[in-house]
Scaffold this active site. Structure first.
Site, PDB file in Angstrom:
ATOM      1  CG  ASN A 109      62.467  16.296  54.572  1.00  0.00           C
ATOM      2  OD1 ASN A 109      61.634  16.709  53.833  1.00  0.00           O
ATOM      3  ND2 ASN A 109      63.546  17.059  55.018  1.00  0.00           N
ATOM      4  CG  HIS A 111      67.987  17.727  53.051  1.00  0.00           C
ATOM      5  ND1 HIS A 111      67.406  19.074  52.966  1.00  0.00           N
ATOM      6  CD2 HIS A 111      69.381  17.792  52.859  1.00  0.00           C
ATOM      7  CE1 HIS A 111      68.404  19.836  52.900  1.00  0.00           C
ATOM      8  NE2 HIS A 111      69.480  19.148  52.930  1.00  0.00           N
ATOM      9  CB  SER A 138      69.384  12.097  53.510  1.00  0.00           C
ATOM     10  OG  SER A 138      70.769  12.332  52.912  1.00  0.00           O
ATOM     11  CG  ASP A 147      67.078  19.488  56.653  1.00  0.00           C
ATOM     12  OD1 ASP A 147      65.852  19.228  56.350  1.00  0.00           O
ATOM     13  OD2 ASP A 147      67.414  20.554  56.044  1.00  0.00           O
TER      14      ASP A 147
HETATM   15  C1  GAR Z   1      63.181  17.841  46.223  1.00  0.00           C
HETATM   16  O1  GAR Z   1      64.562  17.857  45.610  1.00  0.00           O
HETATM   17  C2  GAR Z   1      63.123  17.654  47.688  1.00  0.00           C
HETATM   18  O2  GAR Z   1      64.564  16.872  48.088  1.00  0.00           O
HETATM   19  C3  GAR Z   1      63.475  19.169  48.084  1.00  0.00           C
HETATM   20  O3  GAR Z   1      62.712  19.966  47.173  1.00  0.00           O
HETATM   21  C4  GAR Z   1      62.867  19.099  46.042  1.00  0.00           C
HETATM   22  C5  GAR Z   1      61.046  18.994  45.989  1.00  0.00           C
HETATM   23  O4  GAR Z   1      60.925  18.309  44.594  1.00  0.00           O
HETATM   24  N1  GAR Z   1      63.390  19.170  49.475  1.00  0.00           N
HETATM   25  C6  GAR Z   1      64.134  20.068  50.179  1.00  0.00           C
HETATM   26  O5  GAR Z   1      65.016  21.063  49.759  1.00  0.00           O
HETATM   27  C7  GAR Z   1      63.528  20.194  51.600  1.00  0.00           C
HETATM   28  N2  GAR Z   1      64.506  21.078  52.428  1.00  0.00           N
HETATM   29  P1  GAR Z   1      59.430  17.726  44.077  1.00  0.00           P
HETATM   30  O6  GAR Z   1      58.299  18.765  44.848  1.00  0.00           O
HETATM   31  O7  GAR Z   1      59.405  17.581  42.920  1.00  0.00           O
HETATM   32  O8  GAR Z   1      59.241  16.531  44.968  1.00  0.00           O
END
Ligand code: GAR
Length: 190
Positions: A109, A111, A138, A147
């Site tokens: 994942n 984060h 991360s 997480d």
């Molecule tokens: C990213 O910033 C990712 O790190 C976060 O959501 C966004 C997705 O963007 N993930 C989380 O918060 C997971 N808990 P994307 O769809 O454009 O890749």
């Protein structure tokens, strides 16, 4: 052996795009086999199709809070693609321990925080509220606890005067797009 990678998304899928492009570049022994979303309206699905990657939707709303049934369906759909590795890339559903167990040690994942700080949501606002001077992202191995799995890659960015959650998020996601492919590559060649 070329690793078969499934990518799970819920929204715009920008990390998914960076993973797919990286896997298709030379010297990356992995292949994106499917992009699965819980959200039929995720704009990332169109991006995956444009990149020629198979897409699947398992709409969580059809399961009316039955997370076990939702996860069981996702598991079945994923199994039909025989993935070796699952990458969560902006996948915004909490997974059941059973689902996580089924892919134990094979699921990553990304984060948007410097774990173990700021697990969960609103990471950028929480970093700003705490007066932090650095933020970041991360990549970690997914375990049943949210997480909390081992971090396998991390990138820091500065927090600048006048930053808002949005300006900070933009600085962090630029790094996410570099970190996730490099962490996946390290994971595959470990
Ligand atoms: C990213 O910033 C990712 O790190 C976060 O959501 C966004 C997705 O963007 N993930 C989380 O918060 C997971 N808990 P994307 O769809 O454009 O890749």
């Amino acid at each position: 052996m070329t690793q078969r990678v499934a990518i799970l998304i819920s929204g715009s899928g920008s990390n998914m795009v960076s993973l797919v492009k990286a896997m298709r570049a030379a010297d990356f022994d992995a292949n994106p086999v499917v992009v699965l979303s819980n959200n039929p309206d995720a704009t990332g699905l169109q991006k995956a199709k444009a990149l020629g990657v198979a897409t699947e939707v398992v709409d969580h709303r059809e399961y009316k809070g039955d997370r076990a049934a939702f996860d069981a369906k996702m598991h079945d759909v994923l199994c039909s693609y025989e993935p070796d590795i699952i990458c969560l890339a902006g996948f915004m559903r909490i997974l059941t321990p059973k689902f996580v167990d089924n892919w134990s040690g094979k699921m990553l994942n990304i984060h948007p925080a410097l774990l173990p700080k700021y697990k969960g949501l609103d990471t950028h606002q929480r970093a700003l509220d705490a007066g932090d001077t650095v933020a970041g992202c991360s990549v970690h191995i997914v375990t049943a606890e949210l997480d909390a799995g081992s971090v396998i890659g991390q990138t820091e960015v500065p927090i600048l005067d006048g930053d808002t959650a949005e300006t900070l998020a933009a600085r962090v996601i630029e790094q996410e797009h570099k970190l996730y492919p490099s962490a996946l590559k390290d994971f595959i060649t470990r």
